[in-house]
Scaffold this motif. Structure first.
Motif, PDB file in Angstrom:
ATOM      1  N   LYS A   1       0.806  -1.230   0.000  1.00  0.00           N
ATOM      2  CA  LYS A   1       0.000   0.000   0.000  1.00  0.00           C
ATOM      3  C   LYS A   1       0.836   1.274   0.000  1.00  0.00           C
ATOM      4  N   ILE A   2       2.149   1.133   0.115  1.00  0.00           N
ATOM      5  CA  ILE A   2       3.023   2.314   0.110  1.00  0.00           C
ATOM      6  C   ILE A   2       3.101   2.887  -1.297  1.00  0.00           C
ATOM      7  N   GLU A   3       2.798   4.153  -1.436  1.00  0.00           N
ATOM      8  CA  GLU A   3       2.804   4.808  -2.746  1.00  0.00           C
ATOM      9  C   GLU A   3       4.192   5.370  -3.067  1.00  0.00           C
ATOM     10  N   PRO A   4       4.617   5.280  -4.330  1.00  0.00           N
ATOM     11  CA  PRO A   4       5.919   5.844  -4.718  1.00  0.00           C
ATOM     12  C   PRO A   4       5.924   7.359  -4.611  1.00  0.00           C
ATOM     13  N   THR A   5       7.093   7.915  -4.306  1.00  0.00           N
ATOM     14  CA  THR A   5       7.216   9.370  -4.147  1.00  0.00           C
ATOM     15  C   THR A   5       7.887  10.032  -5.348  1.00  0.00           C
ATOM     16  N   GLU A   6       8.449   9.231  -6.251  1.00  0.00           N
ATOM     17  CA  GLU A   6       9.071   9.763  -7.461  1.00  0.00           C
ATOM     18  C   GLU A   6       8.484   9.064  -8.680  1.00  0.00           C
ATOM     19  N   THR A   7       8.803   9.540  -9.859  1.00  0.00           N
ATOM     20  CA  THR A   7       8.262   8.940 -11.077  1.00  0.00           C
ATOM     21  C   THR A   7       9.390   8.520 -12.011  1.00  0.00           C
ATOM     22  N   MET A   8       9.136   7.432 -12.730  1.00  0.00           N
ATOM     23  CA  MET A   8      10.071   6.935 -13.727  1.00  0.00           C
ATOM     24  C   MET A   8       9.302   6.025 -14.675  1.00  0.00           C
ATOM     25  N   SER A   9       9.590   6.085 -15.967  1.00  0.00           N
ATOM     26  CA  SER A   9       8.895   5.217 -16.916  1.00  0.00           C
ATOM     27  C   SER A   9       9.412   3.787 -16.801  1.00  0.00           C
ATOM     28  N   TRP A  10       8.585   2.824 -17.238  1.00  0.00           N
ATOM     29  CA  TRP A  10       9.006   1.429 -17.220  1.00  0.00           C
ATOM     30  C   TRP A  10      10.226   1.225 -18.111  1.00  0.00           C
ATOM     31  N   SER A  11      10.222   1.872 -19.255  1.00  0.00           N
ATOM     32  CA  SER A  11      11.344   1.749 -20.186  1.00  0.00           C
ATOM     33  C   SER A  11      12.645   2.212 -19.542  1.00  0.00           C
ATOM     34  N   ALA A  12      12.597   3.375 -18.895  1.00  0.00           N
ATOM     35  CA  ALA A  12      13.798   3.904 -18.240  1.00  0.00           C
ATOM     36  C   ALA A  12      14.220   2.992 -17.098  1.00  0.00           C
ATOM     37  N   ALA A  13      13.235   2.427 -16.390  1.00  0.00           N
ATOM     38  CA  ALA A  13      13.545   1.555 -15.253  1.00  0.00           C
ATOM     39  C   ALA A  13      14.235   0.274 -15.710  1.00  0.00           C
ATOM     40  N   ILE A  14      13.713  -0.362 -16.757  1.00  0.00           N
ATOM     41  CA  ILE A  14      14.333  -1.595 -17.264  1.00  0.00           C
ATOM     42  C   ILE A  14      15.706  -1.296 -17.841  1.00  0.00           C
ATOM     43  N   THR A  15      15.843  -0.130 -18.498  1.00  0.00           N
ATOM     44  CA  THR A  15      17.151   0.283 -19.009  1.00  0.00           C
ATOM     45  C   THR A  15      18.142   0.443 -17.860  1.00  0.00           C
ATOM     46  N   MET A  16      17.691   1.008 -16.753  1.00  0.00           N
ATOM     47  CA  MET A  16      18.565   1.199 -15.604  1.00  0.00           C
ATOM     48  C   MET A  16      18.969  -0.147 -14.999  1.00  0.00           C
ATOM     49  N   VAL A  17      17.997  -1.081 -14.885  1.00  0.00           N
ATOM     50  CA  VAL A  17      18.302  -2.410 -14.363  1.00  0.00           C
ATOM     51  C   VAL A  17      19.326  -3.101 -15.255  1.00  0.00           C
ATOM     52  N   PHE A  18      19.097  -3.053 -16.564  1.00  0.00           N
ATOM     53  CA  PHE A  18      20.023  -3.654 -17.520  1.00  0.00           C
ATOM     54  C   PHE A  18      21.366  -2.924 -17.457  1.00  0.00           C
ATOM     55  N   GLY A  19      21.313  -1.604 -17.342  1.00  0.00           N
ATOM     56  CA  GLY A  19      22.531  -0.803 -17.350  1.00  0.00           C
ATOM     57  C   GLY A  19      23.407  -1.003 -16.140  1.00  0.00           C
ATOM     58  N   THR A  20      22.825  -1.446 -14.997  1.00  0.00           N
ATOM     59  CA  THR A  20      23.650  -1.662 -13.806  1.00  0.00           C
ATOM     60  C   THR A  20      24.782  -2.631 -14.088  1.00  0.00           C
ATOM     61  N   PHE A  21      24.506  -3.616 -14.949  1.00  0.00           N
ATOM     62  CA  PHE A  21      25.561  -4.580 -15.250  1.00  0.00           C
ATOM     63  C   PHE A  21      25.690  -4.853 -16.743  1.00  0.00           C
ATOM     64  N   ALA A  22      25.380  -3.868 -17.565  1.00  0.00           N
ATOM     65  CA  ALA A  22      25.561  -4.030 -19.012  1.00  0.00           C
ATOM     66  C   ALA A  22      27.020  -4.279 -19.342  1.00  0.00           C
ATOM     67  N   SER A  23      27.902  -3.492 -18.726  1.00  0.00           N
ATOM     68  CA  SER A  23      29.330  -3.670 -19.002  1.00  0.00           C
ATOM     69  C   SER A  23      29.822  -4.991 -18.431  1.00  0.00           C
ATOM     70  N   GLY A  24      29.342  -5.357 -17.233  1.00  0.00           N
ATOM     71  CA  GLY A  24      29.742  -6.613 -16.628  1.00  0.00           C
ATOM     72  C   GLY A  24      29.274  -7.816 -17.433  1.00  0.00           C
ATOM     73  N   ALA A  25      28.028  -7.768 -17.920  1.00  0.00           N
ATOM     74  CA  ALA A  25      27.500  -8.866 -18.724  1.00  0.00           C
ATOM     75  C   ALA A  25      28.261  -9.001 -20.037  1.00  0.00           C
ATOM     76  N   THR A  26      28.648  -7.866 -20.615  1.00  0.00           N
ATOM     77  CA  THR A  26      29.404  -7.901 -21.870  1.00  0.00           C
ATOM     78  C   THR A  26      30.796  -8.484 -21.653  1.00  0.00           C
ATOM     79  N   GLN A  27      31.341  -8.307 -20.449  1.00  0.00           N
ATOM     80  CA  GLN A  27      32.682  -8.818 -20.166  1.00  0.00           C
ATOM     81  C   GLN A  27      32.673 -10.047 -19.260  1.00  0.00           C
ATOM     82  N   VAL A  28      31.504 -10.685 -19.127  1.00  0.00           N
ATOM     83  CA  VAL A  28      31.421 -11.927 -18.362  1.00  0.00           C
ATOM     84  C   VAL A  28      32.321 -12.991 -18.981  1.00  0.00           C
ATOM     85  N   THR A  29      32.655 -12.790 -20.245  1.00  0.00           N
ATOM     86  CA  THR A  29      33.503 -13.731 -20.979  1.00  0.00           C
ATOM     87  C   THR A  29      34.902 -13.853 -20.390  1.00  0.00           C
TER      88      THR A  29
END
Length: 422
Positions: A187-215
């Motif tokens: 029931k806690i309401e968010p206090t800030e706003t962000m689009s789903w697209s930006a949010a998924i990009t941020m999640v992916f971006g947290t380890f985009a470089s790491g995933a690319t260099q997992v090799t």
């Protein structure tokens, strides 16, 4: 070549391969990163609990698939990402990927070094004048871990990963109790706003470089199956847990700083231990990635020397204020890193039909223009895209590479026919 250099310019030999437990533990230590929890905290401020969980699962599943795809190729070929880049970007052109990947990891190293210094000063109520000396101190300590190479990272991860996992579960349990239970949290309401697209990009971006260099590690896997499973587990569960834990606690306490949250929960000592042990574990692989890219950039096998140089640059970036620009940095990484993987995947499966020749057995062009142009197209379109930037970047760069290589082949065939007719 010294065995301690971890084969920076050649294929990893069969004698140096590791099993699924060893590879998984190193990758888990890589993805159990405090910085990911800060990013998760931003989600907690911007979404309800239900929406946050969907975003975290979606973003991390896509990230895990991407990491596993590259890990599969690495295990089959024994090559890391910067070496794969020679085939699709050219002998000299591949240095673009070296620079971008090195820059990304260097940014993370600087951020982590700054974070541990700033957080310790806050938690222990130390004079602010100690922040910069502590940045230098921890920058040096983190560097030492990477100098040991794979064996040191493997040993440290077996201690840090279980401890980190337990602490996260305890923090989430306490947060749920303070909120009044699961129903109260929903029931806690968010206090800030962000689009789903930006949010998924941020999640992916947290380890985009790491995933690319997992090799850098999955090329040491004893089979493709080992590489795929360890990549999927570590990025989906490891990175996923970090995102969810950061967001979960942020929803309750309405702040993104996970270290400050642990202090509020009465876990100050645990916060200090977690921060130091976690960043010691992750900063080693991070600067290791930088040194791997630098070895390829300068065509040098002196990994340890380049590790020290890279760490020094990372310390300077930390002193220069890297701590303040985490979110813009993540958004940038989510746009410019994944297209590198898109080109590599298209080159390996479409152009080379699932098999690389030995890296030193072929003469490669200085610049592979279809690969470079495809990367540029993917990065530009992803950066300006209003949809999920990493997916856009991978898709556009892969499609562009397939189209450009097909066109190039047809032109060569036509040119050969014309010459024969003449």
């Amino acid at each position: 070549m010294s065995k301690d250099n971890d084969f920076p310019l050649t294929e990893a030999p069969a004698s140096g391969r590791k099993g699924i437990f060893s590879i998984s533990m190193v990758l888990f230590s890589f993805t159990f990163f405090t910085g990911t929890m800060f990013a998760g905290g931003k989600l907690g401020l911007s979404f309800s609990l239900h929406d946050m969980l969907w975003i975290a699962v979606t973003g991390n599943f896509l990230l895990a698939l991407y990491a596993a795809s590259l890990g599969w190729i690495a295990a089959r070929s024994g090559l890391n990402t910067v070496l794969m880049g020679r085939f699709c970007f050219g002998e000299v052109g591949s240095k673009l990927a070296d620079f971008i990947l090195g820059f990304a990891e260097l940014g993370w190293y600087a951020w982590g070094t700054a974070t541990v210094a700033i957080s310790l000063v806050k938690i222990l109520d130390l004079p602010s004048t100690l922040i910069m000396p502590l940045m230098v101190l921890f920058g040096v300590l983190f560097c030492i871990t990477a100098l040991v190479g794979y064996k040191g990272l493997d040993a440290l991860s077996r201690i840090s990963v279980p401890l980190m996992f337990v602490l996260l579960i305890v923090a989430m349990f306490i947060a749920t109790h303070h909120a009044g239970g699961w129903q109260a949290m929903t029931k806690i309401e968010p206090t800030e706003t962000m689009s789903w697209s930006a949010a998924i990009t941020m999640v992916f971006g947290t380890f985009a470089s790491g995933a690319t260099q997992v090799t850098n590690w999955t090329r040491l896997a004893n089979s493709s199956r080992t590489a795929i499973i360890s990549s999927m587990m570590s990025f989906l569960l490891g990175n996923g847990l970090m995102i969810i834990a950061g967001a979960w606690c942020a929803i309750v306490y309405q702040q993104a700083d996970i270290v400050a949250i642990l202090v509020l929960q009465g876990l100050s000592v645990a916060a200090v231990i977690m921060l130091c042990l976690n960043l010691l574990t992750i900063q080693g692989p991070t600067i290791y990635n930088v040194s791997a890219a630098a070895c390829h950039l300068f065509r040098s096998e002196r990994r340890r020397t380049l590790t020290v140089v890279a760490a020094a640059v990372g310390i300077l970036l930390a002193l220069g204020g890297m701590y303040e620009i985490l979110i813009p940095f993540l958004v940038l990484l989510g746009s410019i890193i994944p297209p590198i993987g898109g080109v590599i995947l298209a080159d390996y499966w479409f152009h080379r039909h699932g098999r690389y020749p030995l890296i030193h057995s072929v003469r490669l062009p200085r610049f592979n223009w279809p690969g470079l142009c495809a990367y540029a197209a993917g990065a530009v379109v992803a950066y300006f895209s209003s949809w999920v930037a990493p997916l856009v970047g991978i898709t556009v760069s892969a499609a562009a590479y397939i189209a450009l290589t097909t066109l190039s082949k047809r032109r060569r065939v036509v040119g050969t026919v014309v010459e024969q007719q003449e």
